[in-house]
Design a protein around this motif. Structure first.
Motif, PDB file in Angstrom:
ATOM      1  N   GLY A   1       6.446  13.135  -1.684  1.00  0.00           N
ATOM      2  CA  GLY A   1       5.979  12.435  -0.501  1.00  0.00           C
ATOM      3  C   GLY A   1       4.530  12.057  -0.741  1.00  0.00           C
ATOM      4  N   LEU A   2       4.242  10.776  -0.727  1.00  0.00           N
ATOM      5  CA  LEU A   2       2.860  10.312  -0.912  1.00  0.00           C
ATOM      6  C   LEU A   2       2.231  10.108   0.463  1.00  0.00           C
ATOM      7  CD1 LEU A   2       3.256   7.634  -3.744  1.00  0.00           C
ATOM      8  CD2 LEU A   2       3.019  10.109  -3.942  1.00  0.00           C
ATOM      9  N   ASN A   3       1.059  10.697   0.656  1.00  0.00           N
ATOM     10  CA  ASN A   3       0.379  10.575   1.950  1.00  0.00           C
ATOM     11  C   ASN A   3      -0.841   9.669   1.883  1.00  0.00           C
ATOM     12  OD1 ASN A   3      -1.638  12.044   0.720  1.00  0.00           O
ATOM     13  ND2 ASN A   3      -1.215  13.932   1.822  1.00  0.00           N
TER      14      ASN A   3
ATOM     15  N   LEU B   1       1.542   5.498  -7.882  1.00  0.00           N
ATOM     16  CA  LEU B   1       1.814   4.681  -6.700  1.00  0.00           C
ATOM     17  C   LEU B   1       0.791   4.890  -5.589  1.00  0.00           C
ATOM     18  CD1 LEU B   1       5.655   5.136  -6.693  1.00  0.00           C
ATOM     19  CD2 LEU B   1       4.426   3.026  -7.133  1.00  0.00           C
ATOM     20  N   LEU B   2      -0.077   5.883  -5.732  1.00  0.00           N
ATOM     21  CA  LEU B   2      -1.127   6.085  -4.727  1.00  0.00           C
ATOM     22  C   LEU B   2      -2.039   4.875  -4.708  1.00  0.00           C
ATOM     23  CD1 LEU B   2      -1.946   9.836  -5.363  1.00  0.00           C
ATOM     24  CD2 LEU B   2      -0.885   8.870  -3.314  1.00  0.00           C
TER      25      LEU B   2
ATOM     26  N   PRO C   1      12.535  -0.701  -5.978  1.00  0.00           N
ATOM     27  CA  PRO C   1      11.849  -0.287  -7.206  1.00  0.00           C
ATOM     28  C   PRO C   1      10.338  -0.391  -7.048  1.00  0.00           C
ATOM     29  CG  PRO C   1      12.672  -2.518  -7.448  1.00  0.00           C
ATOM     30  CD  PRO C   1      13.138  -2.027  -6.095  1.00  0.00           C
ATOM     31  N   ALA C   2       9.638   0.445  -7.764  1.00  0.00           N
ATOM     32  CA  ALA C   2       8.185   0.312  -7.838  1.00  0.00           C
ATOM     33  C   ALA C   2       7.878  -0.976  -8.581  1.00  0.00           C
ATOM     34  CB  ALA C   2       7.583   1.503  -8.558  1.00  0.00           C
ATOM     35  N   THR C   3       6.866  -1.684  -8.155  1.00  0.00           N
ATOM     36  CA  THR C   3       6.520  -2.944  -8.804  1.00  0.00           C
ATOM     37  C   THR C   3       5.127  -2.870  -9.407  1.00  0.00           C
ATOM     38  OG1 THR C   3       5.689  -3.816  -6.723  1.00  0.00           O
ATOM     39  CG2 THR C   3       7.974  -4.320  -7.271  1.00  0.00           C
ATOM     40  N   GLY C   4       4.951  -3.578 -10.492  1.00  0.00           N
ATOM     41  CA  GLY C   4       3.629  -3.720 -11.094  1.00  0.00           C
ATOM     42  C   GLY C   4       3.098  -2.480 -11.775  1.00  0.00           C
ATOM     43  N   LEU C   5       3.946  -1.494 -11.997  1.00  0.00           N
ATOM     44  CA  LEU C   5       3.476  -0.264 -12.626  1.00  0.00           C
ATOM     45  C   LEU C   5       4.333   0.075 -13.826  1.00  0.00           C
ATOM     46  CD1 LEU C   5       2.969   1.902  -9.447  1.00  0.00           C
ATOM     47  CD2 LEU C   5       1.199   0.906 -10.862  1.00  0.00           C
TER      48      LEU C   5
END
Length: 161
Positions: free
Chosen positions: A43-45, A19-20, A99-103
């Motif tokens: 946690g994504l920074n 997701l980065l 939801p996460a999309t495209g992955l």
């Protein structure tokens, strides 16, 4: 001698890093056995994924409670997402979960490579003979074997919980 160079990576972390460059709280939920999910929160920074909770095995209900107690927006990814969203819609929560999309819901080669690259550059390899999987909880299945002590041959006689 085997010249295999092995680098172990965490599958949940590899899924989250896909997701980065997002800046978000990400929960990865992968289907496990015994009606459990392997779950971790990051946690994504924008550049890295920082672990917020360790990998753990939880039930659907425990994951729903965890999501309800999380503040802000949460991105849910992993192969258990399709099972969790119908349950999540039945609850009211202050947490916005999307939801996460495209992955892909499982680690891709790019996600694994991104985690393995620093170890490869530092030449930090694991011994393939000694490498062991890391579980969210100890396995509960033992393989029963019968040993013929004259020949030292092992015969599998079945799986026992």
């Amino acid at each position: 001698m085997n010249n295999l160079k092995l680098i172990c990576v965490d599958a949940l972390e590899a899924t989250a890093t896909q997701l980065l460059p997002a800046i978000a709280t990400v929960v990865v939920a992968q289907k496990a056995c015994r009606n459990e999910l392997n779950v971790a929160m990051f946690g994504l920074n924008g550049k890295t994924a920082n672990r917020l909770i360790p990998n753990q095995a939880v039930s659907d209900e425990q994951l729903l409670t965890m999501l309800a107690q999380t503040t802000g927006e949460v991105i849910l990814t992993g192969d258990a997402t399709d099972n969790i969203f119908p349950l999540l819609k039945k609850r009211s929560s202050k947490t916005l979960v999307r939801p996460a999309t495209g992955l892909s819901a499982v680690p891709t080669a790019a996600g694994v490579a991104a985690l393995a690259w620093p170890a490869q550059q530092a030449k930090q390899f694991q011994d393939p003979v000694k490498a062991m999987p890391v579980y969210s909880h100890p396995p509960n299945i033992k393989l029963s074997t019968k040993i013929d002590y004259a020949t030292l041959k092992h015969t599998n006689v079945g799986l026992h919980p």
